[in-house]
Design a protein around this motif. Structure first.
Motif, PDB file in Angstrom:
ATOM      1  N   LEU A 112      59.926 -37.008  31.417  1.00  0.00           N
ATOM      2  CA  LEU A 112      60.439 -37.407  29.958  1.00  0.00           C
ATOM      3  C   LEU A 112      59.936 -38.395  29.649  1.00  0.00           C
ATOM      4  O   LEU A 112      60.095 -38.958  28.558  1.00  0.00           O
ATOM      5  CB  LEU A 112      62.018 -36.949  29.979  1.00  0.00           C
ATOM      6  CG  LEU A 112      62.529 -35.704  30.298  1.00  0.00           C
ATOM      7  CD1 LEU A 112      64.037 -35.824  30.067  1.00  0.00           C
ATOM      8  CD2 LEU A 112      62.204 -34.569  29.234  1.00  0.00           C
ATOM      9  N   GLY A 113      59.259 -39.035  30.320  1.00  0.00           N
ATOM     10  CA  GLY A 113      58.789 -40.658  30.139  1.00  0.00           C
ATOM     11  C   GLY A 113      57.566 -40.753  31.005  1.00  0.00           C
ATOM     12  O   GLY A 113      57.097 -40.102  31.971  1.00  0.00           O
ATOM     13  N   LEU A 114      57.242 -41.934  30.919  1.00  0.00           N
ATOM     14  CA  LEU A 114      55.948 -42.699  31.936  1.00  0.00           C
ATOM     15  C   LEU A 114      56.446 -42.678  33.296  1.00  0.00           C
ATOM     16  O   LEU A 114      57.789 -42.950  33.707  1.00  0.00           O
ATOM     17  CB  LEU A 114      55.643 -43.967  31.408  1.00  0.00           C
ATOM     18  CG  LEU A 114      55.239 -44.145  30.046  1.00  0.00           C
ATOM     19  CD1 LEU A 114      55.028 -45.401  29.589  1.00  0.00           C
ATOM     20  CD2 LEU A 114      53.916 -43.029  29.781  1.00  0.00           C
ATOM     21  N   SER A 152      52.365 -39.671  30.300  1.00  0.00           N
ATOM     22  CA  SER A 152      52.831 -38.785  31.549  1.00  0.00           C
ATOM     23  C   SER A 152      53.286 -37.601  31.133  1.00  0.00           C
ATOM     24  O   SER A 152      53.010 -36.360  31.921  1.00  0.00           O
ATOM     25  CB  SER A 152      53.730 -39.676  32.274  1.00  0.00           C
ATOM     26  OG  SER A 152      53.231 -40.732  32.726  1.00  0.00           O
ATOM     27  N   PRO A 153      54.268 -37.300  30.205  1.00  0.00           N
ATOM     28  CA  PRO A 153      54.694 -36.060  29.795  1.00  0.00           C
ATOM     29  C   PRO A 153      53.726 -34.857  29.498  1.00  0.00           C
ATOM     30  O   PRO A 153      53.763 -33.836  29.807  1.00  0.00           O
ATOM     31  CB  PRO A 153      55.760 -36.194  28.613  1.00  0.00           C
ATOM     32  CG  PRO A 153      56.263 -37.641  28.848  1.00  0.00           C
ATOM     33  CD  PRO A 153      54.826 -38.362  29.292  1.00  0.00           C
ATOM     34  N   THR A 171      41.183 -29.416  47.692  1.00  0.00           N
ATOM     35  CA  THR A 171      41.694 -29.990  46.552  1.00  0.00           C
ATOM     36  C   THR A 171      41.509 -31.450  46.491  1.00  0.00           C
ATOM     37  O   THR A 171      41.787 -32.243  47.596  1.00  0.00           O
ATOM     38  CB  THR A 171      43.068 -29.499  46.332  1.00  0.00           C
ATOM     39  OG1 THR A 171      43.958 -30.040  47.384  1.00  0.00           O
ATOM     40  CG2 THR A 171      43.251 -28.145  46.385  1.00  0.00           C
ATOM     41  N   GLU A 172      40.980 -32.040  45.621  1.00  0.00           N
ATOM     42  CA  GLU A 172      40.864 -33.611  45.463  1.00  0.00           C
ATOM     43  C   GLU A 172      41.054 -33.966  44.171  1.00  0.00           C
ATOM     44  O   GLU A 172      40.793 -33.416  42.976  1.00  0.00           O
ATOM     45  CB  GLU A 172      39.670 -34.075  46.042  1.00  0.00           C
ATOM     46  CG  GLU A 172      39.409 -35.332  46.110  1.00  0.00           C
ATOM     47  CD  GLU A 172      37.987 -35.829  47.051  1.00  0.00           C
ATOM     48  OE1 GLU A 172      37.867 -36.952  47.009  1.00  0.00           O
ATOM     49  OE2 GLU A 172      37.566 -34.556  47.861  1.00  0.00           O
ATOM     50  N   LEU A 173      41.631 -35.154  43.771  1.00  0.00           N
ATOM     51  CA  LEU A 173      42.045 -36.054  42.720  1.00  0.00           C
ATOM     52  C   LEU A 173      41.074 -37.389  42.796  1.00  0.00           C
ATOM     53  O   LEU A 173      41.326 -38.055  43.802  1.00  0.00           O
ATOM     54  CB  LEU A 173      43.561 -36.098  42.474  1.00  0.00           C
ATOM     55  CG  LEU A 173      43.916 -36.985  41.225  1.00  0.00           C
ATOM     56  CD1 LEU A 173      45.370 -36.522  40.821  1.00  0.00           C
ATOM     57  CD2 LEU A 173      43.774 -38.451  41.494  1.00  0.00           C
ATOM     58  N   VAL A 174      40.318 -37.732  41.796  1.00  0.00           N
ATOM     59  CA  VAL A 174      39.733 -39.260  41.627  1.00  0.00           C
ATOM     60  C   VAL A 174      40.118 -39.371  40.175  1.00  0.00           C
ATOM     61  O   VAL A 174      40.071 -39.007  39.141  1.00  0.00           O
ATOM     62  CB  VAL A 174      38.303 -38.556  41.855  1.00  0.00           C
ATOM     63  CG1 VAL A 174      37.543 -40.031  41.233  1.00  0.00           C
ATOM     64  CG2 VAL A 174      37.834 -38.177  42.974  1.00  0.00           C
ATOM     65  N   GLY A 175      40.446 -41.096  39.984  1.00  0.00           N
ATOM     66  CA  GLY A 175      40.739 -41.390  38.964  1.00  0.00           C
ATOM     67  C   GLY A 175      42.135 -41.524  38.629  1.00  0.00           C
ATOM     68  O   GLY A 175      42.942 -41.752  39.303  1.00  0.00           O
ATOM     69  N   VAL A 176      42.469 -41.254  37.405  1.00  0.00           N
ATOM     70  CA  VAL A 176      43.857 -41.287  36.656  1.00  0.00           C
ATOM     71  C   VAL A 176      44.710 -40.371  37.367  1.00  0.00           C
ATOM     72  O   VAL A 176      44.445 -38.833  37.375  1.00  0.00           O
ATOM     73  CB  VAL A 176      43.781 -41.047  35.045  1.00  0.00           C
ATOM     74  CG1 VAL A 176      44.909 -40.878  34.458  1.00  0.00           C
ATOM     75  CG2 VAL A 176      42.995 -42.322  34.457  1.00  0.00           C
ATOM     76  N   HIS A 177      45.857 -40.698  37.677  1.00  0.00           N
ATOM     77  CA  HIS A 177      46.944 -39.894  38.133  1.00  0.00           C
ATOM     78  C   HIS A 177      48.141 -40.251  37.465  1.00  0.00           C
ATOM     79  O   HIS A 177      48.582 -41.525  37.833  1.00  0.00           O
ATOM     80  CB  HIS A 177      47.111 -39.850  39.500  1.00  0.00           C
ATOM     81  CG  HIS A 177      48.763 -39.349  40.003  1.00  0.00           C
ATOM     82  ND1 HIS A 177      49.535 -40.497  40.413  1.00  0.00           N
ATOM     83  CD2 HIS A 177      49.194 -38.612  40.014  1.00  0.00           C
ATOM     84  CE1 HIS A 177      50.784 -39.924  40.741  1.00  0.00           C
ATOM     85  NE2 HIS A 177      50.586 -38.298  40.428  1.00  0.00           N
ATOM     86  N   HIS A 178      48.786 -39.588  36.486  1.00  0.00           N
ATOM     87  CA  HIS A 178      49.932 -40.123  35.865  1.00  0.00           C
ATOM     88  C   HIS A 178      50.681 -38.912  35.568  1.00  0.00           C
ATOM     89  O   HIS A 178      51.417 -39.174  34.389  1.00  0.00           O
ATOM     90  CB  HIS A 178      49.307 -40.895  34.372  1.00  0.00           C
ATOM     91  CG  HIS A 178      50.257 -41.874  34.046  1.00  0.00           C
ATOM     92  ND1 HIS A 178      49.949 -42.313  32.766  1.00  0.00           N
ATOM     93  CD2 HIS A 178      51.052 -42.496  34.456  1.00  0.00           C
ATOM     94  CE1 HIS A 178      50.860 -43.124  32.504  1.00  0.00           C
ATOM     95  NE2 HIS A 178      51.359 -43.600  33.705  1.00  0.00           N
ATOM     96  N   GLU A 179      50.752 -37.901  35.906  1.00  0.00           N
ATOM     97  CA  GLU A 179      51.572 -36.914  35.749  1.00  0.00           C
ATOM     98  C   GLU A 179      52.999 -36.848  36.701  1.00  0.00           C
ATOM     99  O   GLU A 179      53.818 -35.666  36.713  1.00  0.00           O
ATOM    100  CB  GLU A 179      50.821 -35.193  35.945  1.00  0.00           C
ATOM    101  CG  GLU A 179      50.290 -35.140  37.217  1.00  0.00           C
ATOM    102  CD  GLU A 179      48.717 -35.587  37.466  1.00  0.00           C
ATOM    103  OE1 GLU A 179      47.994 -35.055  38.287  1.00  0.00           O
ATOM    104  OE2 GLU A 179      48.604 -36.568  36.899  1.00  0.00           O
TER     105      GLU A 179
END
Length: 478
Positions: free
Chosen positions: A73-75, A55-56, A102-110
């Motif tokens: 600062l972490g997950l 995530s960071p 705008t579009e997001l597919v798959g991993v989102h971890h930010e």
């Protein structure tokens, strides 16, 4: 692209890859699609993430800021729940405000992991569909590209592959972590490339074969996405970026600030601009340089307060890249605060806790890969200060912090690190230290960069460091 075309932007990223691709001269990895992309792009040979975990690192990539600034600062998933201080700083929000679809597919971890519609509203996406293994991500990406092509508006499409991240999948091997998806098979068709920081033994080769199979699996997915882009006639109007979050999920890599923990693949294809095809840039770059680079390529102004610098002059005019790259670790599965600064020739790591020398990133109760420098049945605690000569010791195995010959280098690197921590408002400089190690780390940075108060002893370098040296100097000046 023509001078009047508003470019589209496609960002492909994945988990835990480092630079483990054929394009980065790993001879036993089968990655023909990404290798082909690299051949017609600019490949940055020495690119680094800002953090050695998910995530960071991603928060820095998509905001252009360091974790100390953006707040991650972490997950970001439960039970950790770290989040962006300002979700509108995300690249999607910046592009949506100027008319991009705008579009997001798959991993989102930010940013904080929340329902898809909430993530979309917070970060500036018109649509978000998270999760899924490779085939689901490819199917949803193809649909997103089809819809984007039909609208005629410029688009930003962010596509995240889970692979080659590990996840429980081997029911016949309790406790061993494998890779997502029943179709992922180990690949040793070209042999094994066991990184030099691991013991080359049967356990490591078994795990590397799994990794190579997962990279091949992901590469096929990336190839399918790029083929769909071509089939829709969007290739010449679309900037394509491929990267990953951080280094390989292997011992002494992910979750450490050694090069294998923060090294990343970074490939950019920019149609219609001279110098952006078939190039390799050897100098070090950072993920915080990606966002200002993309804004310039898209013809958009870059905020003046971003710490990174556009790589467009580096590619198109041969301008120099950055002198230092910086890394940090705070919270992963436990609190392990570290900071690092890297020049072309040296690396300084300062450890603010007595955590193990290297956090275990394997997510496996059965360790098949072991560090090459493991000297006992357990991993020792980290030392306060580590300095490495990358020219003489590229795998960072010999700590030269106590060697008087490196006194000037230590002074330079400590000064650069302390200045960066100050510029980013690093909480480690202001928080009340809770441990002796934290106090020792701060004392080292303060004393290593302070003007000498008296002539140095003849047998001692101008700068001393390490826990014993710090305590000695504290006694001398008490």
């Amino acid at each position: 692209m023509t001078a009047t075309t508003t470019p589209n932007l496609l960002v492909l990223h994945c988990h835990d890859l480092g630079r483990f691709l054929g394009a980065y001269e790993v001879p036993t990895v089968v990655s023909p699609h990404l290798d082909a992309l690299a051949a017609e792009s600019v490949l940055f040979e020495t690119a680094f993430a800002t953090a050695p975990h998910c995530s960071p690192a991603r928060a820095s990539l998509f905001t252009g800021t360091y974790p100390q600034t953006n707040g991650v600062l972490g997950l970001t998933h439960d039970p950790f729940g770290w989040d962006l201080n300002d979700p509108s700083s995300h690249l999607a929000h910046r592009l949506r405000t100027v008319g991009y679809r705008t579009e997001l597919v798959g991993v989102h971890h930010e940013s904080r992991v929340l329902p898809d519609d909430v993530v979309a509203a917070r970060l500036g996406f018109d649509r978000v569909r998270t999760g899924g293994d490779r085939d689901v991500v490819v199917e949803r990406t193809a649909d997103a590209l089809d819809r984007a092509a039909a609208t005629g508006r410029p688009f930003y499409l962010q596509v995240g592959f889970h692979e080659p991240h590990r996840t429980p999948s081997h029911a016949d091997r309790p406790g061993v972590m494998g890779f997502l998806g029943e179709t992922v098979r180990p690949d040793d068709s070209l042999g094994h490339t066991v990184p030099p920081y691991l013991r080359d033994d049967p356990g490591a080769r078994e795990e590397i074969a799994e990794l190579q199979g997962a990279v091949r699996h992901m590469d096929e997915g990336a190839g399918s996405v790029l083929a769909r882009l071509d089939a829709l006639g969007l290739r010449e109007d679309t900037v394509v970026v491929f990267t990953t979050d951080h280094g390989l999920a292997l011992p002494r890599a992910k979750c450490t600030l050694y090069d294998p923990g923060v090294e990343v693949a970074l490939i950019m294809r920019v149609p219609g601009r001279a110098g952006w095809s078939g190039r390799r840039v050897p100098d070090q770059t950072s993920h915080v340089d990606v966002l200002p680079t993309l804004l310039e390529l898209l013809g958009l102004p870059s905020p003046g307060d971003l710490p990174g610098h556009s790589l467009v002059p580096v590619v198109e005019t041969g301008a120099p890249t950055r002198t230092y790259t910086f890394g940090q670790l705070n919270h992963h599965i436990y609190y392990d605060p570290k900071r690092s600064v890297r020049s072309a020739g040296h690396k300084l790591i300062v450890n603010f806790s007595n955590a193990p020398l290297a956090m275990d990133p394997t997510q496996s109760w059965v360790h098949r890969s072991l560090p090459a420098d493991l000297r006992g049945p357990s991993v020792a605690s980290s030392t306060a200060v580590e300095l490495y000569d990358l020219a003489q010791d590229p795998h960072e195995t010999r700590n030269v912090v106590a060697d008087p010959a490196y006194g000037a280098v230590l002074l330079e690197m400590a000064g650069a690190l302390l200045a960066w921590m100050s510029e980013t408002g690093d909480h480690l400089l202001t928080a009340d230290p809770l441990s002796d190690r934290h106090r020792e780390a701060l004392a080292f940075l303060a004393r290593a960069t302070a003007p000498p108060q008296r002539p140095a002893d003849p047998g001692r370098s101008g700068v001393t460091a390490g826990p014993a040296a710090v305590r000695e100097r504290e006694r001398e000046t008490a």
